[in-house]
Design a protein around this motif. Sequence first.
Motif, mmCIF file in Angstrom:
data_model
loop_
_atom_site.group_PDB
_atom_site.id
_atom_site.type_symbol
_atom_site.label_atom_id
_atom_site.label_comp_id
_atom_site.label_asym_id
_atom_site.label_seq_id
_atom_site.Cartn_x
_atom_site.Cartn_y
_atom_site.Cartn_z
ATOM 1 N N VAL A 196 0.841 -1.199 0.000
ATOM 2 C CA VAL A 196 0.000 0.000 0.000
ATOM 3 C C VAL A 196 0.873 1.246 0.000
ATOM 4 N N SER A 197 0.640 2.109 -0.977
ATOM 5 C CA SER A 197 1.328 3.397 -1.051
ATOM 6 C C SER A 197 0.342 4.512 -0.736
ATOM 7 N N ALA A 198 0.839 5.732 -0.730
ATOM 8 C CA ALA A 198 -0.028 6.878 -0.459
ATOM 9 C C ALA A 198 -1.109 7.035 -1.519
ATOM 10 N N SER A 199 -0.843 6.533 -2.727
ATOM 11 C CA SER A 199 -1.809 6.669 -3.823
ATOM 12 C C SER A 199 -2.619 5.406 -4.067
ATOM 13 N N GLY A 200 -2.444 4.385 -3.211
ATOM 14 C CA GLY A 200 -3.174 3.140 -3.385
ATOM 15 C C GLY A 200 -2.236 1.948 -3.452
ATOM 16 N N ILE A 201 -2.776 0.804 -3.808
ATOM 17 C CA ILE A 201 -1.978 -0.419 -3.876
ATOM 18 C C ILE A 201 -1.102 -0.402 -5.127
ATOM 19 N N ILE A 202 0.186 -0.778 -4.960
ATOM 20 C CA ILE A 202 1.111 -0.844 -6.090
ATOM 21 C C ILE A 202 1.714 -2.242 -6.170
ATOM 22 N N ASP A 203 2.132 -2.621 -7.383
ATOM 23 C CA ASP A 203 2.858 -3.869 -7.578
ATOM 24 C C ASP A 203 4.310 -3.689 -7.160
ATOM 25 N N LEU A 204 4.858 -4.726 -6.529
ATOM 26 C CA LEU A 204 6.270 -4.724 -6.194
ATOM 27 C C LEU A 204 7.060 -5.394 -7.315
ATOM 28 N N PRO A 205 8.183 -4.819 -7.734
ATOM 29 C CA PRO A 205 8.991 -5.453 -8.781
ATOM 30 C C PRO A 205 9.406 -6.863 -8.379
ATOM 31 N N GLN A 206 9.365 -7.767 -9.329
ATOM 32 C CA GLN A 206 9.773 -9.154 -9.120
ATOM 33 C C GLN A 206 11.034 -9.385 -9.945
ATOM 34 N N LEU A 207 12.164 -9.586 -9.279
ATOM 35 C CA LEU A 207 13.473 -9.534 -9.937
ATOM 36 C C LEU A 207 14.216 -10.861 -9.904
ATOM 37 N N GLY A 208 13.501 -11.954 -9.642
ATOM 38 C CA GLY A 208 14.140 -13.262 -9.579
ATOM 39 C C GLY A 208 13.942 -14.091 -10.833
ATOM 40 N N ARG A 209 14.166 -15.401 -10.694
ATOM 41 C CA ARG A 209 14.099 -16.333 -11.822
ATOM 42 C C ARG A 209 13.312 -17.580 -11.409
ATOM 43 N N VAL A 210 13.100 -18.470 -12.384
ATOM 44 C CA VAL A 210 12.595 -19.821 -12.135
ATOM 45 C C VAL A 210 13.667 -20.810 -12.592
ATOM 46 N N LEU A 211 13.979 -21.781 -11.750
ATOM 47 C CA LEU A 211 14.917 -22.845 -12.104
ATOM 48 C C LEU A 211 14.180 -24.174 -12.079
ATOM 49 N N LEU A 212 14.120 -24.845 -13.228
ATOM 50 C CA LEU A 212 13.538 -26.182 -13.326
ATOM 51 C C LEU A 212 14.665 -27.167 -13.595
ATOM 52 N N GLN A 213 14.885 -28.089 -12.681
ATOM 53 C CA GLN A 213 15.988 -29.024 -12.830
ATOM 54 C C GLN A 213 15.601 -30.190 -13.746
ATOM 55 N N ASP A 214 16.553 -31.089 -14.016
ATOM 56 C CA ASP A 214 16.373 -32.166 -14.990
ATOM 57 C C ASP A 214 15.162 -33.044 -14.658
ATOM 58 N N ASN A 215 14.485 -33.501 -15.709
ATOM 59 C CA ASN A 215 13.415 -34.498 -15.632
ATOM 60 C C ASN A 215 12.156 -34.026 -14.913
ATOM 61 N N VAL A 216 11.988 -32.732 -14.768
ATOM 62 C CA VAL A 216 10.750 -32.196 -14.199
ATOM 63 C C VAL A 216 9.629 -32.299 -15.227
ATOM 64 N N THR A 217 8.414 -32.599 -14.769
ATOM 65 C CA THR A 217 7.228 -32.569 -15.616
ATOM 66 C C THR A 217 6.232 -31.566 -15.037
ATOM 67 N N LEU A 218 5.730 -30.668 -15.895
ATOM 68 C CA LEU A 218 4.733 -29.671 -15.495
ATOM 69 C C LEU A 218 3.466 -29.904 -16.294
ATOM 70 N N GLY A 219 2.344 -30.053 -15.607
ATOM 71 C CA GLY A 219 1.077 -30.301 -16.274
ATOM 72 C C GLY A 219 0.514 -29.082 -16.979
ATOM 73 N N ALA A 220 -0.574 -29.321 -17.721
ATOM 74 C CA ALA A 220 -1.222 -28.251 -18.483
ATOM 75 C C ALA A 220 -1.719 -27.144 -17.552
ATOM 76 N N ASN A 221 -1.511 -25.916 -18.000
ATOM 77 C CA ASN A 221 -2.011 -24.720 -17.305
ATOM 78 C C ASN A 221 -1.453 -24.540 -15.899
ATOM 79 N N CYS A 222 -0.288 -25.110 -15.619
ATOM 80 C CA CYS A 222 0.416 -24.776 -14.384
ATOM 81 C C CYS A 222 0.911 -23.335 -14.447
#
Length: 341
Positions: A196-222
């Motif tokens: 919350v800022s003085a002018s309302g709710i603001i988004d916070l910058p997201q400055l990281g990454r995603v690491l997916l290691q070997d043999n990971v499986t991600l289903g549809a619409n994850c």
Amino acid sequence: MPDPRFYEDLGPATLSELARLTGGQLLSSERADLAIRSVAPLARADADSIGFFSDKRYVADLKATKAGACFVTQAVAGDVPEGCAAVVVDRPQVAWAAAANRLHRARRFETGVQAVDPTARLEEGVLVSPGVVIGADVQIGRGTRIGPGVVIGPGVTIGRDCEISARAVIGFAMIGDRVRIYAGAVIGEAGFGATVSASGIIDLPQLGRVLLQDNVTLGANCCIDRGAYDDTVVGENTKIDNLVHIAHNVRIGRNCLLAAYTGISGSTIVGDGVSMGGQAGVADHLVIGDGARIGAAAGVMKNVPAGETWGGFPAQPIRQWLRETAWLARMAAGRKSGGVE
């Protein structure tokens, strides 16, 4: 410093400039010309970085920080260690967000260029379907197949023999070998961070990454959010069902199984060999121990010890939950047979 493969460096900025930008008061005027090159959490900051303090749970990080400067309120300005310049503001997290936007910017797709950027490096045997968009400096390993309509953002690396199905969207990510990502999955979008800022709710910058290691499986619409500053990590050979959400800074171990509709809130750590049933929900900043099992539709609100099985809402050890459920059923049946409606 955020990974330059994914974030542009817009710095440096002097402390006096950041104080003006945020409406802050720099308590050490002799540090006004100090060049700040990045934002960082207090525990990760160095002499070229600026952090913020707004939560008393992290007072130890404030006292031990190596940051060149820190946004703080007047009430805790005296706790800032020597060598770290205090910038006094009303809302430290809001000021930190403004500084982050001044110093860093997520890399963007260039407009008006080819669908596959000429700087992308695709090894022999990569198969690219129609409608694929691949950003600058992407690297894709041998034998990987990219389905129709996939979008891969600048700087992403994908290993060998992966399968990326139709309309998946991948950004801010480093992906290992033999990873399967099914249709519609979204990897690396901004995590849910707001203040919350003085002018309302603001988004916070997201400055990281995603690491997916070997043999990971991600289903549809994850959906797997990139870290707020550190990384979101999914360990080797973990298998994730459709429609699972993993929030920013979550770390999931090896050989885990997550069934559909599971949701894991930010900064939770999940050990190796953990199983979660469908619709399980896990609160933020928890630790789920190695080999733990979470029942379907459980709502986990506190740490789960290694090897235990929990269920219910709020989740608790499974035998205790079953006893309580059985007792409630008996009480309800007794009241009904006794004529009490």
